[in-house]
Design an enzyme around this catalytic site. Structure first.
Site, mmCIF file in Angstrom:
data_model
loop_
_atom_site.group_PDB
_atom_site.id
_atom_site.type_symbol
_atom_site.label_atom_id
_atom_site.label_comp_id
_atom_site.label_asym_id
_atom_site.label_seq_id
_atom_site.Cartn_x
_atom_site.Cartn_y
_atom_site.Cartn_z
ATOM 1 N N VAL A 61 1.617 8.441 1.244
ATOM 2 C CA VAL A 61 2.621 9.397 1.733
ATOM 3 C C VAL A 61 3.938 9.189 0.998
ATOM 4 C CG1 VAL A 61 3.994 10.060 3.743
ATOM 5 C CG2 VAL A 61 1.531 9.654 3.979
ATOM 6 N N HIS A 62 4.316 7.944 0.807
ATOM 7 C CA HIS A 62 5.546 7.624 0.090
ATOM 8 C C HIS A 62 5.490 8.151 -1.334
ATOM 9 C CE1 HIS A 62 8.422 4.724 -1.906
ATOM 10 N NE2 HIS A 62 9.153 5.148 -0.888
ATOM 11 N N ALA A 63 4.341 8.012 -1.991
ATOM 12 C CA ALA A 63 4.215 8.406 -3.394
ATOM 13 C C ALA A 63 4.153 9.917 -3.576
ATOM 14 C CB ALA A 63 2.969 7.759 -4.006
#
Length: 242
Positions: A61-63
Site C-alpha cells: 500500500v505504501h509503495a
C-alpha cells in the site's frame, strides 16, 4: 551494502543498525524520518498490523499509494508468514539479492544488510541473440546456469518473461530462498505471476506475488526492502522468527 562489482556504498548493515536509525526510501534526516514514519502510521490505519505478512501488505500500500492493493498480494508457502520469514533469514545470512533489471536494483536499500545485490539484465546477451528470447529471460537463464539464484532472494519487478524464465528454472530444480515477483503490464504479466505461484507451491519455494495487471519495479523494491527491515528488527530483538 556490497554491490555486484564487490564495492560498498560506505555503510554496512552493522553500521546502519549500530549508528543511525533509518526509514525506507533512504530517509535519514529528522524531517525525512518524520515524513516516512507518518506515512507508515497512516498505512497502518488502513491495513492490519498483526502478522509479518501484514507488513508486506502495508508496504504494498505504501509503495502504490492504493489501500486496495493489500488485497492483491499473494503469499506462497505453508503459511502467509513463511515467505517473509524465509526472506528475512536470507538477509540475515547475507544471501544475494538478485533483481531482473537495473531500476529494481537501484531501489533496494543499502542500509540494514550486507547482502550482495546484483541485476540479471546484461547477462546472457549471446543466448538472447541466438534464440530470439528477450534479454531479461536470457539473463535469468544465464545467471541460473551459474547457480546464482540458489538460496538467493530472487526479485522480478518489471519483466514477465523474466518471471516465466525463473519459473522454468525453479521447475528444473533451482531453489531460491524466496521469490518476490511483481512484473507489470498487459502482456503475460498476470500469467507469469500465476505460473510462478504454481511452480513455487509445487516445489516448496516461498514467494510473494500479486494478482492483476499492476506491479512494477518500485513495488518489488519496496517489498524486498521490507524483508530487510524485518531482518533488522530480528537483529535488534524487536521481532522473533518462528
Amino acid at each position: 551494502m556490497t554491490t555486484e562489482d564487490g564495492s560498498t556504498d560506505g555503510v554496512t548493515g552493522a553500521e546502519a543498525d549500530g549508528v543511525d536509525e533509518y526509514a525506507d526510501l533512504g530517509a535519514t534526516t529528522e524531517s525525512a524520518m518524520e515524513i516516512a514514519e507518518t506515512s507508515m502510521d497512516r498505512v497502518r490505519e488502513l491495513v492490519p498490523d498483526e502478522t509479518l505478512a501484514d507488513r508486506i501488505r502495508q508496504k504494498s500500500v505504501h509503495a502504490t499509494g492504493d489501500p486496495e492493493f493489500q488485497h492483491l498480494v499473494r503469499f506462497t508457502g505453508d503459511t502467509e508468514d513463511e515467505p517473509v520469514v524465509a526472506g528475512a533469514r536470507a538477509v540475515l545470512d547475507e544471501r544475494p539479492i538478485v533483481t531482473d533489471i537495473t531500476m529494481v536494483k537501484a531501489g533496494i536499500t543499502g542500509r540494514g544488510h550486507d547482502c550482495p545485490v546484483r541485476k540479471a539484465i546484461g547477462n546472457g546477451s549471446e543466448l538472447a541473440k541466438r534464440t530470439g528470447m528477450t534479454r531479461t529471460a536470457a539473463s535469468v537463464l544465464e545467471l541460473d546456469r551459474e547457480g546464482v539464484y540458489d538460496d538467493a532472494v530472487a526479485v522480478v519487478g518489471n519483466a514477465p518473461t523474466a518471471a516465466l524464465a525463473l519459473a522454468d528454472c525453479i521447475e528444473d530444480g533451482t531453489r531460491p530462498a524466496v521469490v518476490v515477483a511483481t512484473p507489470v503490464g498487459f502482456v503475460k504479466a498476470a500469467e507469469s505471476r500465476e505460473r510462478l505461484r504454481e511452480v513455487a507451491a509445487a516445489r516448496g519455494v516461498p514467494a510473494v506475488t500479486n494478482v492483476g495487471r499492476r506491479g512494477g519495479s518500485g513495488l518489488a523494491a519496496g517489498l524486498t526492502n521490507e524483508l530487510v527491515h524485518v531482518a533488522s528488527d530480528v537483529r535488534s530483538g524487536e521481532v522473533e522468527l518462528p
